[in-house]
Motif scaffolding. Sequence first.
Motif, PDB file in Angstrom:
ATOM      1  N   LEU A  91       0.813  -1.189  -0.038  1.00 41.20           N
ATOM      2  CA  LEU A  91       0.124   0.114   0.064  1.00 41.20           C
ATOM      3  C   LEU A  91       1.064   0.985  -0.019  1.00 41.20           C
ATOM      4  O   LEU A  91       0.826   2.223  -0.943  1.00 41.20           O
ATOM      5  N   LEU A  92       1.878   1.398   0.811  1.00 40.87           N
ATOM      6  CA  LEU A  92       2.774   2.358   0.949  1.00 40.87           C
ATOM      7  C   LEU A  92       3.532   2.674  -0.295  1.00 40.87           C
ATOM      8  O   LEU A  92       3.734   3.734  -0.632  1.00 40.87           O
ATOM      9  N   ASN A  93       3.976   1.542  -1.084  1.00 41.28           N
ATOM     10  CA  ASN A  93       4.505   1.790  -2.493  1.00 41.28           C
ATOM     11  C   ASN A  93       3.657   2.278  -3.657  1.00 41.28           C
ATOM     12  O   ASN A  93       4.103   2.787  -4.482  1.00 41.28           O
ATOM     13  N   HIS A  94       2.268   2.375  -3.179  1.00 40.65           N
ATOM     14  CA  HIS A  94       1.282   2.787  -4.269  1.00 40.65           C
ATOM     15  C   HIS A  94       0.624   4.329  -3.734  1.00 40.65           C
ATOM     16  O   HIS A  94      -0.255   4.558  -4.524  1.00 40.65           O
ATOM     17  N   ILE A  95       1.150   4.984  -2.923  1.00 42.12           N
ATOM     18  CA  ILE A  95       0.797   6.239  -2.667  1.00 42.12           C
ATOM     19  C   ILE A  95       1.735   7.261  -3.285  1.00 42.12           C
ATOM     20  O   ILE A  95       2.919   7.147  -2.940  1.00 42.12           O
ATOM     21  N   GLN A  96       1.060   7.899  -4.051  1.00 40.72           N
ATOM     22  CA  GLN A  96       1.804   9.095  -4.700  1.00 40.72           C
ATOM     23  C   GLN A  96       1.509  10.353  -4.379  1.00 40.72           C
ATOM     24  O   GLN A  96       0.296  10.793  -3.787  1.00 40.72           O
ATOM     25  N   LEU A  97       2.455  11.295  -4.022  1.00 37.80           N
ATOM     26  CA  LEU A  97       2.179  12.969  -3.795  1.00 37.80           C
ATOM     27  C   LEU A  97       2.385  13.441  -5.272  1.00 37.80           C
ATOM     28  O   LEU A  97       3.467  13.553  -5.667  1.00 37.80           O
ATOM     29  N   GLU A  98       1.419  13.982  -5.665  1.00 38.48           N
ATOM     30  CA  GLU A  98       1.414  15.021  -6.768  1.00 38.48           C
ATOM     31  C   GLU A  98       1.297  16.457  -6.516  1.00 38.48           C
ATOM     32  O   GLU A  98       0.426  16.692  -5.914  1.00 38.48           O
ATOM     33  N   PRO A  99       2.054  17.110  -7.105  1.00 35.65           N
ATOM     34  CA  PRO A  99       2.021  18.540  -6.967  1.00 35.65           C
ATOM     35  C   PRO A  99       0.595  19.065  -7.710  1.00 35.65           C
ATOM     36  O   PRO A  99       0.257  18.831  -8.805  1.00 35.65           O
TER      37      PRO A  99
END
Length: 89
Positions: free
Chosen positions: A71-79
């Motif tokens: 799950l943590l590997n598939h969380i993205q922060l997008e500007p």
Amino acid sequence: MTSGSPFAVRCTLTFGDIYGQVLAWMAVIFVSLASGLALMGSSRPVFALVGVGLILVLSLPFLLFAFVTTLLNHIQLEPQTPLASDSQN
């Protein structure tokens, strides 16, 4: 002054990403139940229940670790890009 966060949180996790983990967990459950049934016919059936419980309790932390890291590997922060109406005050 800006209101809100400059980043958007996006989760890209799909069922296909954890499908192998679910199958592995089901295999562990079936193997432990099969071994429990095999030991149930012996003279001490308490060993069967202890064996099944031990297998499930010892494998649960590894399953949770695999799920959480996936799950943590598939969380993205997008500007986020500022909107034109926000820049005009």
